[in-house]
Design an enzyme around this catalytic site. Structure first.
Site, mmCIF file in Angstrom:
data_model
loop_
_atom_site.group_PDB
_atom_site.id
_atom_site.type_symbol
_atom_site.label_atom_id
_atom_site.label_comp_id
_atom_site.label_asym_id
_atom_site.label_seq_id
_atom_site.Cartn_x
_atom_site.Cartn_y
_atom_site.Cartn_z
ATOM 1 N N ASP A 1 3.664 -7.556 -5.434
ATOM 2 C CA ASP A 1 4.498 -6.673 -4.642
ATOM 3 C C ASP A 1 5.862 -6.614 -5.327
ATOM 4 O O ASP A 1 6.230 -7.463 -6.118
ATOM 5 C CB ASP A 1 4.589 -7.160 -3.182
ATOM 6 C CG ASP A 1 5.045 -6.036 -2.273
ATOM 7 O OD1 ASP A 1 4.890 -6.164 -1.057
ATOM 8 O OD2 ASP A 1 5.547 -5.014 -2.787
HETATM 9 C C1 GLC Z 1 7.252 -2.590 -1.072
HETATM 10 C C2 GLC Z 1 6.160 -2.999 -0.112
HETATM 11 C C3 GLC Z 1 4.782 -2.653 -0.584
HETATM 12 C C4 GLC Z 1 4.838 -1.367 -1.381
HETATM 13 C C5 GLC Z 1 5.606 -1.671 -2.656
HETATM 14 C C6 GLC Z 1 5.782 -0.412 -3.515
HETATM 15 O O1 GLC Z 1 8.255 -3.558 -1.120
HETATM 16 O O2 GLC Z 1 6.147 -4.355 0.316
HETATM 17 O O3 GLC Z 1 3.943 -2.560 0.573
HETATM 18 O O4 GLC Z 1 3.539 -0.920 -1.702
HETATM 19 O O5 GLC Z 1 6.878 -2.248 -2.392
HETATM 20 O O6 GLC Z 1 6.563 0.504 -2.849
#
Ligand code: GLC
Length: 739
Positions: free
Chosen positions: A281
């Site tokens: 993430d």
């Molecule tokens: C964010 C979220 C995740 C998302 C990623 C890309 O922080 O936690 O769910 O897919 O970053 O945007």
């Protein structure tokens, strides 16, 4: 147009569609052999585009140069047939010409916004949920994006956590069914089809159990709870063929998920034999420093790659560190090859080695996105997501004879808030507000009045007088209260989940006029509104319903669609009860009811029961349950019980009922919840119609994780319950599983 020689041709590999499935591993081997270590590491690196960043941005003016130098395998937040083609052309200038994959958070719709996932969960309609993901996939793929970071399958029992809006609520069985449906919807007939995108099961794992409902907070639970409650939806996503996983920001029992080899290697890639890849993430690899798990980015990179995190989203840890870690013999190149293999496999499956631009087609994009068919799908999903919480004095459905309707409340004319969090912003979007939806419905036959009354979250009551005056002129008042689109979502935890500001005071003031009042609560999470729930005759929970929100609400208010939603999460009376969920353990001193507190597991100042229970939702019609029969009341492990009963629509409207089957394992080697959802059916019946409903009970439905974490059923007594809600059981019978 720039010519490029597909890598495949250079390598003399014929890539006909049928050949690809069988020979992909060989092609990957041949590509790997040609790659330098730096180019392999580049495949593990992912940057965001700058336009719609969804996390803390690191300034980097060299992104295109990095792509040209083979230092990137993927980008997120780049969307559009034209935009993706432009960036892909840069990738085709690199030595290896390995195509990029483009990812985006298509959480509930791409161009047409669907209801938030928690709202869709309230529909309990798997076919509709799958179709919503299908529509989103078609629009996404037509826009040059190969990959959605969805479905979010985190079980969540704490409505203080703002990301409950993104998931399927508190129940493992319902959440697993929805995870499966959404992955199937996104991936359609399989990767390589031009209307299919890679799904991404997230956030692995147990992110929804953040202590105190505070986003990104630590998670601490027994392995038993992890396996029993939080992992099954992820396993359902694997079973549905999810192409990718995303790990989570949280620690699990002291180890960040990103660096957690128990999760990513032992469970996912080991026991579950997962062949897709894991993306971190946003920044979570580097965040292991802040967690206190890595001393610097180099160690973070080492811990993450060893734990099974294949791609580094936006932490810029892999790019500068992995080559050195290999040189220092801290990381075997085999681990990097495995990660690269997993990523290249998806690029081959998507057909990108054949044609890196195959998804970036402007003509297809214009044809597919925002079509009337797609908006109709969103409208249907929205209608099915609405939950009727109360309807006394038959205020609803609204009579078409009303001459004046007052729309009152801060969300009455709001469009942006109907999109909810994790929606994609569009210029000149045409979102339908409640007011517009009613206008579309009533035309000139009814006069619509309007007063905002108050803001969403400030303390001013200066608008009350006007609102009361408008209410007095109307035959009926429809109030629109709740949360702004960014009051639930990522990094939107709230310690106080009462309806914000003075909105409930506004409801009281309008209610005092004596006019019939319908309150629509629009929010991304369960909210607390006890006074309203006790005093207002008609209440609907409409969540954030997306592009067609107002039309869906109008259709339900007028009975053109009979509400059928059931709550996928428990609604507490007070924050002090949280976490509060329906499948709790009995304890040694269970309270028999809300008044039974003496030496009982209960509060002195608050009932144990929720305000509204998991599985609760009303209809404009009524249903009768009768004649429960079990084919057997004793079964051996290899036998099954056929359960049947009669459901009758005893009201005057056709309608759908979600019949819920709960089981209680009365005595077991690990205590079992007082009830667990084990099956459900959503049944449409005409007024007066009866239908025999059947379910099957087999050993699988009786199984649980025992003390050795083995999935097994134990002989003993069970109670079977059929209900219209978890706290409204209509029929029950006992049965026994024999040795
Ligand atoms: C964010 C979220 C995740 C998302 C990623 C890309 O922080 O936690 O769910 O897919 O970053 O945007």
């Amino acid at each position: 147009m720039k010519r490029y020689i597909p890598l495949a041709l250079i390598l003399g590999i014929s890539l006909s569609a049928s050949a690809q499935d069988k020979k992909i591993e060989k092609k990957i081997d041949s590509v790997l052999k040609l790659m330098t270590l730096d180019e392999k590491i580049g495949q593990l690196n992912q940057y965001t585009g700058d336009r719609d960043a969804t996390g803390p941005i690191t300034n980097n003016p060299n992104k295109l140069k990095d792509i040209r130098d083979g230092k990137l395998g993927s980008m997120l937040n780049v969307r559009g047939a034209k935009e993706t083609r432009e960036v892909q052309e840069v990738a085709m200038q690199s030595r290896m010409k390995i195509p990029l994959i483009f990812g985006l958070d298509v959480i509930h719709g791409y161009r047409v916004t669907f209801p938030i996932p928690l709202a869709e969960a309230a529909s309990w309609d798997m076919a509709e949920i799958e179709n919503g993901a299908r529509v989103a996939a078609r629009e996404t793929a037509a826009s040059g994006v190969h990959w959605t970071f969805a479905p979010m399958v985190d079980i969540a029992r704490d409505p203080r956590w703002g990301r409950v809006m993104e998931g399927a609520g508190e129940d493992t069985y319902l959440g697993s069914k929805i995870a499966f449906a959404r992955v199937k919807g996104f991936q359609g007939k399989g990767l390589g089809n031009l209307d299919a995108v890679m799904a991404c099961a997230k956030h692995f794992a147990a992110y929804g159990a953040a202590i105190a409902g505070r986003d990104y907070n630590a998670v601490d639970m027994s392995e038993h709870t992890l396996w029993e409650t939080y992992l099954p939806p992820f396993k359902a996503a694997v079973d549905a063929g999810a192409a990718t996983f995303m790990n989570s920001f949280n620690t699990l029992n002291g180890i960040p998920a990103t660096g957690n080899s128990y999760l990513q290697r032992d469970i996912l890639k080991g026991q579950w034999k997962y062949q897709g890849f894991v993306v971190s993430d946003w920044g979570s690899i580097g965040e292991m420093i802040a967690h206190g798990y890595a001393k610097d980015k180099e160690q973070a990179a080492e811990l993450a790659i060893k734990a099974g995190s294949d791609m580094d989203m936006e932490s810029r840890s892999y790019l500068p560190s992995l080559a050195k870690l290999v040189a220092d013999k801290k990381v075997p190149v085999a681990l990097i090859d495995d990660a690269v293999r997993r990523i290249l496999r998806k690029k081959f499956e998507l057909g990108l080695f054949d044609d890196p631009y195959r998804f970036s087609n402007v003509a297809r994009q214009e044809k597919e996105i925002n079509s009337a068919e797609n908006r109709k799908a969103s409208l249907t999903m929205a209608e099915k997501s609405i939950v009727l919480l109360k309807n006394e004095k038959e205020v609803l459905p609204l009579s078409k004879n009303f001459k004046k309707i007052a729309v009152i409340g801060p969300l009455g004319k709001s469009e942006k808030d109907m999109q909810g969090f994790w929606s994609i912003a569009w210029d000149k979007d045409n979102l339908v507000s409640l007011y517009q939806g009613l206008k579309n419905k009533v035309g000139n036959q009814t006069e619509l009045l309007y007063a905002k009354g108050c803001e969403l979250s400030d303390s001013s009551k200066t608008g009350f007088a006007e609102a009361v005056e408008v209410a007095k002129q109307a035959d009926v008042v429809v109030m629109a209260v709740g949360e702004a689109f960014d009051m639930s979502g990522e990094a939107k935890s709230r310690a106080n989940i009462h309806i914000p500001g003075v909105q409930e005071d506004l409801i009281k003031a309008v209610q005092a006029t004596g006019k019939p009042v319908v309150v629509l609560v629009m929010a991304g999470r369960p909210l607390i509104f006890n006074w309203t729930a006790d005093n207002v005759p008609a209440i609907m929970y409409t969540w954030w319903l997306g592009s067609e929100a107002g039309n869906a609400m109008a259709n339900v208010l007028y009975g053109d669609y009979n509400p059928s939603g059931k709550l996928p999460m428990t609604f507490p009376r007070d924050e002090g009860q949280i976490p509060l969920y329906y499948n709790y353990l009995s304890t040694g001193r269970p309270a028999k009811n809300d008044k039974d507190t003496r030496y009982r597991s209960a509060y002195l100042d608050m009932p144990n029961s929720p305000k509204f229970a998991f599985g609760y939702g009303l209809s404009y019609t009524t249903f009768d349950y009768s004649g429960l029969t079990l084919s057997k009341t004793q079964i051996k492990p290899d036998e099954k019980i056929t359960v049947s009963f009669t459901l009758k629509n005893t009201g005057k409207y056709a309608g759908e009922e979600v019949v819920q089957l709960y089981l209680q394992d009365k005595f077991a080697s690990v205590v079992r919840p007082v009830k667990e959802l084990k099956d459900f059916q959503k049944v449409m019946l005409k007024a007066g119609e009866s239908k025999t409903i059947t379910f099957n009970i087999d050993k699988e439905k009786l199984s649980f994780y025992n003390q050795q974490l083995k999935w097994a059923a134990e002989a003993g007594d069970f109670k079977l319950m059929i209900g219209t809600a978890s706290n409204n059981i209509k029929l029950e019978k006992d049965f026994t599983l024999l040795n």
